[in-house]
Design an enzyme around this catalytic site. Structure first.
Site, PDB file in Angstrom:
ATOM      1  N   GLU A  55       0.832  -1.210   0.000  1.00 37.52           N
ATOM      2  CA  GLU A  55       0.000   0.000   0.000  1.00 37.52           C
ATOM      3  C   GLU A  55       0.866   1.260   0.000  1.00 37.52           C
ATOM      4  O   GLU A  55       0.565   2.229  -0.682  1.00 37.52           O
ATOM      5  CB  GLU A  55      -0.946   0.013   1.210  1.00 37.52           C
ATOM      6  CG  GLU A  55      -2.045  -1.030   1.144  1.00 37.52           C
ATOM      7  CD  GLU A  55      -2.991  -0.819  -0.031  1.00 37.52           C
ATOM      8  OE1 GLU A  55      -3.032   0.289  -0.575  1.00 37.52           O
ATOM      9  OE2 GLU A  55      -3.675  -1.785  -0.416  1.00 37.52           O
ATOM     10  N   TYR A 138      -6.603   6.114   4.678  1.00 38.75           N
ATOM     11  CA  TYR A 138      -6.691   5.127   3.608  1.00 38.75           C
ATOM     12  C   TYR A 138      -5.885   3.869   3.949  1.00 38.75           C
ATOM     13  O   TYR A 138      -6.384   2.744   3.882  1.00 38.75           O
ATOM     14  CB  TYR A 138      -6.201   5.732   2.275  1.00 38.75           C
ATOM     15  CG  TYR A 138      -5.880   4.655   1.288  1.00 38.75           C
ATOM     16  CD1 TYR A 138      -6.901   4.059   0.556  1.00 38.75           C
ATOM     17  CD2 TYR A 138      -4.580   4.156   1.158  1.00 38.75           C
ATOM     18  CE1 TYR A 138      -6.639   3.006  -0.303  1.00 38.75           C
ATOM     19  CE2 TYR A 138      -4.301   3.099   0.308  1.00 38.75           C
ATOM     20  CZ  TYR A 138      -5.336   2.538  -0.421  1.00 38.75           C
ATOM     21  OH  TYR A 138      -5.076   1.485  -1.246  1.00 38.75           O
ATOM     22  N   ASP A 156      -9.439   5.769  -2.308  1.00 39.58           N
ATOM     23  CA  ASP A 156      -8.272   6.345  -2.971  1.00 39.58           C
ATOM     24  C   ASP A 156      -8.785   7.073  -4.221  1.00 39.58           C
ATOM     25  O   ASP A 156     -10.000   7.195  -4.409  1.00 39.58           O
ATOM     26  CB  ASP A 156      -7.223   5.270  -3.296  1.00 39.58           C
ATOM     27  CG  ASP A 156      -7.698   4.291  -4.373  1.00 39.58           C
ATOM     28  OD1 ASP A 156      -8.887   4.364  -4.778  1.00 39.58           O
ATOM     29  OD2 ASP A 156      -6.887   3.459  -4.825  1.00 39.58           O
TER      30      ASP A 156
END
Ligand code: SF4
Length: 356
Positions: A55, A138, A156
């Protein structure tokens, strides 16, 4: 005629925003994801370390660029403990080429927090994850939903774009997160989040959404009518000059010599402390045509650079924010360079030259 995103294009469309349509929407999206998801190395794992690493690497970076770095990074730092114990220079060297180097520094700091505060085990709730270095809303939701099945939605850029088109309204940030949470399939939150991101990355793409193959077009309010506000910002264009100064040490050919590199100031806003080839905002004077080797294209954030590389030429100008006179710096053995934190542009040029 093009309609604005705040207008429903097909008012008879069964809307994804309508709660009674959401179970069918979720089933269709998950069925599509199960059948069509890209086979990526961080898919299919529930290891929070690997999910977290992917990520962070994927923020502002294309999947294709991440793949090789992800593999190398895991070879060098196979666990959060190994990452926490590594030196900053070692971590930056493994990150070299991905850009946005603050991410690598925060990654190491976060690993140290996990080792010190949680004995090396990631906390399993997004609320606790968000308190760690470099982890925002996020990333916390992505780790918590994918690794620990916490029913929290992610937003996102891909999810935001798909949601706005599905609902047919320009949403505020708060509304976007709220809708994402309402859409979420609580039975499979990690897969659903990845499916929404996959939809935005591969089907509901920025310029020409592929509505014809979209698994959820039945519930889409806009079916590809794009608001002008969605058109990405234009990239700036700049031209720079670069000195590739290489000196053979023992006549054994490429790879056995030294290259002159400079270290960026520790307080530089971009890529502090990283090593790079000398750069200038002006060509060498007089221009030595014979020394011009190649021209590269390189993008950093919103700027596209045209980079003219000269062999063994001194650059005198210091017009760039941290431009470097090429008689400064250090001569570094080619074999040591892969272990140094070098900038992506420098890595690109040294690889193309065969020096590393
Ligand atoms: Fe709607 Fe087209 Fe995006 Fe599918 S790809 S969500 S149909 S705009």
């Amino acid at each position: 005629m093009r309609a604005s995103a705040s207008t429903l294009i097909t008012p008879w469309t069964p809307s994804a925003a309508d709660s009674q349509n959401r179970p069918a929407f979720r089933r269709a999206l998950l069925r599509w994801y199960d059948a069509h998801r890209r086979d990526l190395p961080w898919r299919g794992t529930r290891d929070p370390y690997r999910i977290w690493l992917s990520e962070i690497m994927l923020q502002q970076t294309r999947v294709a660029a991440v793949l090789e770095h992800y593999r190398i990074f895991l070879e060098r730092f196979p666990s959060v403990e190994a990452l926490a114990a590594a030196s900053e220079a070692h971590v930056l060297a493994a990150w070299s080429g991905l850009g946005y180097y603050r991410r690598a520094r925060m990654l190491r700091r976060c690993a140290q927090q996990i080792v010190d505060q949680y004995r090396g085990s990631f906390p399993n709730k997004s609320e606790a994850l968000i308190a760690l270095a470099g982890i925002g809303r996020y990333t916390a939701a992505a780790i918590a939903s994918i690794a620990f099945a916490e029913p929290v939605a992610v937003v996102d850029g891909n999810v935001e774009r798909a949601l706005q088109r599905l609902i047919g309204k320009t949403l505020t940030t708060r509304q976007t997160w709220q809708h994402a949470q309402e859409f979420l399939a609580r039975s499979r939150p990690g897969d659903f989040n990845q499916a929404m991101m996959e939809l935005g990355a591969t089907v509901c793409v920025p310029r020409e959404p592929r509505c014809i193959v979209c698994p959820v077009r039945k519930w889409c309010a806009t079916r590809g009518e794009v608001s002008r506000a969605e058109v990405p910002l234009r990239q700036q264009k700049k031209e720079i000059w670069c000195a590739l100064e290489y000196r053979e040490e023992d006549g054994n050919g490429a790879g056995s010599g030294k290259v002159r590199l400079l270290q960026r100031p520790r307080k530089a806003l971009l890529m502090p402390g990283m090593w790079e080839l000398p750069l200038s905002s002006a060509p060498p004077r007089p221009v030595q045509a014979a020394a011009h080797w190649r021209t590269f294209r390189h993008s950093i954030t919103v700027t596209d650079y045209t980079v003219h590389v000269f062999w063994n030429t001194l650059l005198g100008n210091a017009g760039l924010p941290y431009a470097s006179r090429s008689e400064k710096g250090e001569w570094i053995a080619a074999e040591h360079i892969p272990r140094l934190p070098i900038t992506g542009l420098t890595r690109k040029i040294l690889k193309a030259s065969g020096i590393i």
